[in-house]
Design an enzyme around this catalytic site. Structure first.
Site, PDB file in Angstrom:
ATOM      1  N   SER A  14     -16.749 -40.529 -15.113  1.00 53.53           N
ATOM      2  CA  SER A  14     -17.112 -40.083 -14.473  1.00 53.53           C
ATOM      3  C   SER A  14     -16.933 -38.792 -14.040  1.00 53.53           C
ATOM      4  O   SER A  14     -18.317 -38.062 -13.221  1.00 53.53           O
ATOM      5  CB  SER A  14     -16.531 -40.861 -12.606  1.00 53.53           C
ATOM      6  OG  SER A  14     -15.139 -40.174 -12.660  1.00 53.53           O
ATOM      7  N   LYS A  30     -13.047 -35.961  -8.073  1.00 49.75           N
ATOM      8  CA  LYS A  30     -14.715 -36.062  -7.821  1.00 49.75           C
ATOM      9  C   LYS A  30     -14.978 -34.422  -7.424  1.00 49.75           C
ATOM     10  O   LYS A  30     -14.627 -33.757  -7.066  1.00 49.75           O
ATOM     11  CB  LYS A  30     -14.926 -36.618  -7.145  1.00 49.75           C
ATOM     12  CG  LYS A  30     -14.201 -38.359  -7.415  1.00 49.75           C
ATOM     13  CD  LYS A  30     -15.503 -39.098  -8.293  1.00 49.75           C
ATOM     14  CE  LYS A  30     -15.205 -40.221  -8.629  1.00 49.75           C
ATOM     15  NZ  LYS A  30     -15.922 -40.987  -9.437  1.00 49.75           N
TER      16      LYS A  30
END
Length: 192
Positions: free
Chosen positions: A40, A81
């Protein structure tokens, strides 16, 4: 003789406990090593990269826009993230352009990778278009993975509570040939 062995054993146990306490305090105050799981954050970070994560920056202030952070998900997993939206922000993407509070924002960490795609790298969306509030409330942030086409992030699971943040990703330790001191400033060119 038995008394001497007993005293040495007790002394050794005290030193081991002292060492463990020091390590616990160090981890609590300063940070730890975290492994990236999944794709990701590609191309900035790859699966199995190892990061030094520090708690210290967020003792002093809240996360800043575009920091790379580690936080605990609701099921207890560590996620890595990038912070996009802060409390009080409105967020939308249109034609692959990020708008925060209706102002176009550059994302230099994505420029080179975006130029390699014909279709938009980040799909259009507006925070709040799924029935949520349209302004990020106090105590929360909005996060995205840099691999916008293959990331479970705030578009899926919603806002991240500030108190779930484990720390700021500072340094990529491994692989050693891709050592980076400030992960939040890594650009695609530095990952090749």
């Amino acid at each position: 003789m038995t008394k001497l062995i007993f005293q040495e054993t007790i002394s050794l146990i005290k030193w081991v406990l002292f060492f463990l306490c020091i390590m616990f305090i160090f981890r609590l105050l300063f940070g730890y090593v975290c492994e990236v799981n999944g794709a990701s954050m590609n191309p900035t970070l790859a699966d199995e990269d190892r990061l030094i994560v520090s708690r210290v920056p967020y003792y002093l202030h809240n996360p800043e826009r575009f920091d790379v952070i580690v936080f605990k998900s609701q099921d207890g997993r560590d996620f890595v993230k990038r912070v996009i939206g802060l409390p009080g922000d409105t967020i939308r993407y249109e034609n692959d352009q990020l708008y925060i509070n209706e102002q176009a924002m550059d994302e230099p960490f994505l420029e080179k990778i975006k130029s390699q795609f014909r279709e938009p790298f980040t799909s259009d969306f507006v925070f709040g278009d799924k029935g949520n509030e349209s302004i990020i409330p106090e105590g929360y942030i909005f996060v995205l993975g840099d691999n916008r086409q293959n990331s479970m992030d705030s578009r899926e699971f919603g806002l991240v509570p500030l108190d779930s943040i484990q720390g700021k990703a500072l340094t990529r330790l491994a692989p050693f040939d891709k050592l980076v001191w400030n992960v939040s400033e890594v650009t695609y060119a530095e990952t090749e």
